[in-house]
Write a protein that holds these residues in place. Structure first.
Motif, PDB file in Angstrom:
ATOM      1  N   ILE A 112      -2.543  -7.190   5.928  1.00 29.01           N
ATOM      2  CA  ILE A 112      -3.065  -6.674   7.082  1.00 29.01           C
ATOM      3  C   ILE A 112      -3.452  -5.345   6.874  1.00 29.01           C
ATOM      4  CG2 ILE A 112      -2.631  -5.706   9.425  1.00 29.01           C
ATOM      5  CD1 ILE A 112      -0.667  -7.878   9.775  1.00 29.01           C
ATOM      6  N   LYS A 113      -4.839  -4.739   7.103  1.00 31.27           N
ATOM      7  CA  LYS A 113      -5.161  -3.321   6.541  1.00 31.27           C
ATOM      8  C   LYS A 113      -5.160  -2.637   8.061  1.00 31.27           C
ATOM      9  CE  LYS A 113      -8.495  -0.197   4.818  1.00 31.27           C
ATOM     10  NZ  LYS A 113      -9.626   0.065   5.553  1.00 31.27           N
ATOM     11  N   ASN A 168     -11.950 -12.601   4.576  1.00 29.54           N
ATOM     12  CA  ASN A 168     -11.324 -11.883   5.813  1.00 29.54           C
ATOM     13  C   ASN A 168     -10.822 -13.305   6.411  1.00 29.54           C
ATOM     14  OD1 ASN A 168     -13.645 -13.720   6.613  1.00 29.54           O
ATOM     15  ND2 ASN A 168     -14.844 -11.579   7.454  1.00 29.54           N
ATOM     16  N   ASN A 199      -5.772   3.797   0.399  1.00 30.09           N
ATOM     17  CA  ASN A 199      -6.842   2.869   0.580  1.00 30.09           C
ATOM     18  C   ASN A 199      -6.906   1.962  -0.407  1.00 30.09           C
ATOM     19  OD1 ASN A 199      -7.842   3.339   3.115  1.00 30.09           O
ATOM     20  ND2 ASN A 199      -8.854   5.181   2.461  1.00 30.09           N
ATOM     21  N   GLY A 256       0.050   4.607   3.201  1.00 24.42           N
ATOM     22  CA  GLY A 256      -1.016   4.550   3.758  1.00 24.42           C
ATOM     23  C   GLY A 256      -2.356   4.887   2.828  1.00 24.42           C
ATOM     24  N   SER A 314       0.748  -1.034   0.047  1.00 24.06           N
ATOM     25  CA  SER A 314       0.027  -0.240  -0.118  1.00 24.06           C
ATOM     26  C   SER A 314       1.054   1.135   0.018  1.00 24.06           C
ATOM     27  CB  SER A 314      -0.783   0.033   1.184  1.00 24.06           C
ATOM     28  OG  SER A 314      -1.773   1.073   1.173  1.00 24.06           O
ATOM     29  N   LEU A 332     -12.875  -1.896   3.552  1.00 23.05           N
ATOM     30  CA  LEU A 332     -12.684  -3.283   4.491  1.00 23.05           C
ATOM     31  C   LEU A 332     -12.265  -2.487   5.665  1.00 23.05           C
ATOM     32  CD1 LEU A 332     -10.227  -5.357   2.156  1.00 23.05           C
ATOM     33  CD2 LEU A 332     -12.741  -5.754   2.684  1.00 23.05           C
ATOM     34  N   THR A 333     -12.694  -3.076   6.796  1.00 20.10           N
ATOM     35  CA  THR A 333     -12.225  -2.578   8.226  1.00 20.10           C
ATOM     36  C   THR A 333     -10.985  -3.400   8.694  1.00 20.10           C
ATOM     37  OG1 THR A 333     -13.387  -4.635   9.141  1.00 20.10           O
ATOM     38  CG2 THR A 333     -14.773  -2.829   9.270  1.00 20.10           C
ATOM     39  N   THR A 334     -10.338  -2.603   9.530  1.00 19.39           N
ATOM     40  CA  THR A 334      -8.822  -3.104  10.114  1.00 19.39           C
ATOM     41  C   THR A 334      -9.004  -4.435  10.414  1.00 19.39           C
ATOM     42  OG1 THR A 334      -8.626  -0.828  10.692  1.00 19.39           O
ATOM     43  CG2 THR A 334      -7.263  -2.625  11.620  1.00 19.39           C
ATOM     44  N   GLY A 335      -8.067  -5.333   9.910  1.00 16.80           N
ATOM     45  CA  GLY A 335      -7.981  -6.573  10.220  1.00 16.80           C
ATOM     46  C   GLY A 335      -7.077  -7.448   9.215  1.00 16.80           C
ATOM     47  N   ILE A 336      -7.168  -8.710   9.352  1.00 15.89           N
ATOM     48  CA  ILE A 336      -6.222  -9.571   8.358  1.00 15.89           C
ATOM     49  C   ILE A 336      -7.015 -10.129   7.236  1.00 15.89           C
ATOM     50  CG2 ILE A 336      -4.806 -11.691   8.394  1.00 15.89           C
ATOM     51  CD1 ILE A 336      -4.243 -11.156  11.209  1.00 15.89           C
ATOM     52  N   TYR A 337      -6.414 -10.208   6.073  1.00 15.74           N
ATOM     53  CA  TYR A 337      -7.145 -10.630   5.038  1.00 15.74           C
ATOM     54  C   TYR A 337      -6.400 -11.452   4.100  1.00 15.74           C
ATOM     55  CZ  TYR A 337     -10.432  -6.959   6.238  1.00 15.74           C
ATOM     56  OH  TYR A 337     -11.488  -6.231   6.950  1.00 15.74           O
TER      57      TYR A 337
END
Length: 88
Positions: A87-88, A39, A19, A17, A14, A66-71
């Motif tokens: 990771i987002k 997800n 999106n 930072g 990314s 996407l919300t913060t998390g591991i994808y």
């Protein structure tokens, strides 16, 4: 992190930072590619089909929704699939 790597995805990142997830790949010709984002629970969050002509090697994928998390990012071309975690 490569989980299965037949050579499709060379790098994912990314920029500053943003999106957007930028995925660099190696293709052996003009191809249709199918992209999935899952997800951590295995739920499909995003799906997209694209035609990628050569020499194009960058795919920009918007991930703002996407919300913060591991994808897990899965890229399929023909009989090959590659999965990488991010990771987002």
């Amino acid at each position: 992190t490569a989980i299965n790597s037949p050579g499709n995805i060379k790098k994912m990142y990314s920029e500053n930072g943003s999106n957007n997830l930028i995925e660099k790949k190696s293709l052996t010709g003009n191809q249709n590619v199918l992209m999935h984002i899952y997800n951590i629970a295995g739920v499909l969050m995003k799906q997209q089909k694209r035609y990628m002509p050569q020499p194009s090697e960058r795919m920009i994928v918007p991930i703002a929704s996407l919300t913060t998390g591991i994808y897990f990012f899965k890229l399929s071309t023909g009989n090959n699939s590659t999965v990488k975690a991010f990771i987002k």
